[in-house]
Design a protein around this motif. Structure first.
Motif, PDB file in Angstrom:
ATOM      1  N   ASP A  18       3.932 -33.752   7.673  1.00  0.00           N
ATOM      2  CA  ASP A  18       2.695 -34.492   7.911  1.00  0.00           C
ATOM      3  C   ASP A  18       2.969 -35.511   9.006  1.00  0.00           C
ATOM      4  O   ASP A  18       3.485 -36.602   8.751  1.00  0.00           O
ATOM      5  CB  ASP A  18       2.222 -35.174   6.625  1.00  0.00           C
ATOM      6  N   LYS A  23      15.322 -32.733  11.233  1.00  0.00           N
ATOM      7  CA  LYS A  23      14.182 -32.332  10.408  1.00  0.00           C
ATOM      8  C   LYS A  23      12.989 -33.230  10.706  1.00  0.00           C
ATOM      9  O   LYS A  23      13.143 -34.422  10.967  1.00  0.00           O
ATOM     10  CB  LYS A  23      14.539 -32.411   8.924  1.00  0.00           C
ATOM     11  N   VAL A  24      11.796 -32.627  10.633  1.00  0.00           N
ATOM     12  CA  VAL A  24      10.557 -33.354  10.874  1.00  0.00           C
ATOM     13  C   VAL A  24       9.722 -33.300   9.607  1.00  0.00           C
ATOM     14  O   VAL A  24       9.687 -32.285   8.906  1.00  0.00           O
ATOM     15  CB  VAL A  24       9.754 -32.742  12.040  1.00  0.00           C
ATOM     16  N   SER A  25       9.033 -34.391   9.319  1.00  0.00           N
ATOM     17  CA  SER A  25       8.107 -34.412   8.195  1.00  0.00           C
ATOM     18  C   SER A  25       6.928 -33.489   8.479  1.00  0.00           C
ATOM     19  O   SER A  25       6.406 -33.479   9.602  1.00  0.00           O
ATOM     20  CB  SER A  25       7.605 -35.842   7.962  1.00  0.00           C
ATOM     21  N   GLY A  79      11.013 -42.429   8.997  1.00  0.00           N
ATOM     22  CA  GLY A  79      10.685 -41.454   7.976  1.00  0.00           C
ATOM     23  C   GLY A  79      10.090 -40.174   8.524  1.00  0.00           C
ATOM     24  O   GLY A  79      10.001 -39.180   7.805  1.00  0.00           O
ATOM     25  N   LEU A  80       9.677 -40.181   9.781  1.00  0.00           N
ATOM     26  CA  LEU A  80       9.074 -38.990  10.369  1.00  0.00           C
ATOM     27  C   LEU A  80      10.126 -37.973  10.796  1.00  0.00           C
ATOM     28  O   LEU A  80       9.953 -36.776  10.618  1.00  0.00           O
ATOM     29  CB  LEU A  80       8.201 -39.386  11.568  1.00  0.00           C
ATOM     30  N   PRO A 100       3.837 -40.055   7.751  1.00  0.00           N
ATOM     31  CA  PRO A 100       5.201 -39.753   7.294  1.00  0.00           C
ATOM     32  C   PRO A 100       5.492 -40.411   5.959  1.00  0.00           C
ATOM     33  O   PRO A 100       4.869 -41.413   5.596  1.00  0.00           O
ATOM     34  CB  PRO A 100       6.076 -40.338   8.407  1.00  0.00           C
ATOM     35  N   PRO A 101       6.444 -39.866   5.186  1.00  0.00           N
ATOM     36  CA  PRO A 101       6.788 -40.473   3.898  1.00  0.00           C
ATOM     37  C   PRO A 101       7.499 -41.807   4.091  1.00  0.00           C
ATOM     38  O   PRO A 101       8.132 -42.057   5.123  1.00  0.00           O
ATOM     39  CB  PRO A 101       7.714 -39.436   3.256  1.00  0.00           C
ATOM     40  N   ASN A 159      14.358 -37.014  10.630  1.00  0.00           N
ATOM     41  CA  ASN A 159      15.664 -37.255  10.023  1.00  0.00           C
ATOM     42  C   ASN A 159      16.727 -36.521  10.828  1.00  0.00           C
ATOM     43  O   ASN A 159      16.687 -35.288  10.930  1.00  0.00           O
ATOM     44  CB  ASN A 159      15.697 -36.774   8.566  1.00  0.00           C
ATOM     45  N   ASN A 176       1.130 -29.994  12.645  1.00  0.00           N
ATOM     46  CA  ASN A 176       1.470 -29.928  11.223  1.00  0.00           C
ATOM     47  C   ASN A 176       1.573 -28.484  10.744  1.00  0.00           C
ATOM     48  O   ASN A 176       2.447 -28.147   9.934  1.00  0.00           O
ATOM     49  CB  ASN A 176       0.426 -30.681  10.403  1.00  0.00           C
TER      50      ASN A 176
END
Length: 202
Positions: free
Chosen positions: A187, A183-185, A136-137, A191-192, A139, A68
């Protein structure tokens, strides 16, 4: 071999477990060899136990915090991903051109989201899905840049001594995708949630 083993042991050999075979009386040398092979190639379930170890959980939490931190500080380097598109898996990075064969509905200029991500990798860590990474983790955004036909392919058939010969020419429709970004979240462990599924390709 059948004469060396007791009749009771042979008749019930498939019903006996390994523990009962070890306790069976008067096992001959042949029965011992069968027992040793059965230990290696047993059809019984492998024993397992669930271990709750605080040290392992602490190590996992430390690893997640490091990942993270790298993502938040943008120190992960160049990312790559393995995505599934139209039943095939492709390894991609940012800026790649991906060719999808066969009919595919998206038109030129459309921006789409490839959400079947199997693996995401960086310089020092990798996120591996089971079989997919959590939605969501990651994209992966792509743009359809061209829809065309492949080069002319030949399908030739012949049967010997039957005066049978057929030649067919055909082309396969192709769609070219430009990978815009991966792209990575920030967190990894939380993940969102995905709000909508517009322009998402499954």
């Amino acid at each position: 071999m059948a004469k060396l083993l007791p009749g009771l042991l042979l008749s019930n050999f498939s019903k006996l477990s390994l523990n009962s075979l070890q306790n069976a009386p008067k096992l001959t040398a042949c029965a011992n060899s069968i027992l040793s092979r059965a230990k290696k190639f047993s059809t019984q379930h492998t024993p397992y136990e669930i271990v709750n170890d605080d040290q392992d959980y602490g190590l996992a939490n430390d690893t997640i915090e490091k990942v993270n931190h790298q993502i938040a500080e943008k120190q992960q380097g160049r990312l790559f991903a393995v995505v599934q598109v139209c039943g095939k898996q492709h390894k991609i990075t940012q800026g790649d051109v991906l060719i999808v064969e066969g009919y595919w509905p998206p038109e030129c200029g459309e921006k789409i989201l490839l959400n079947k991500v199997l693996v995401l990798g960086a310089a020092e860590f990798s996120l591996i899905g089971r079989p997919l990474v959590q939605q969501g983790l990651v994209n992966v955004e792509a743009t359809v840049i061209e829809k065309t036909l492949s080069h002319t392919k030949t399908h030739f058939r012949k049967k010997r001594r039957k005066q049978y010969m057929r030649t067919k020419f055909f082309k396969i429709p192709q769609t070219f995708l430009r990978i815009n970004s991966i792209k990575v979240s920030p967190d990894v462990n939380n993940p969102p949630e995905v709000q909508g599924l517009n322009n998402v390709i499954f």
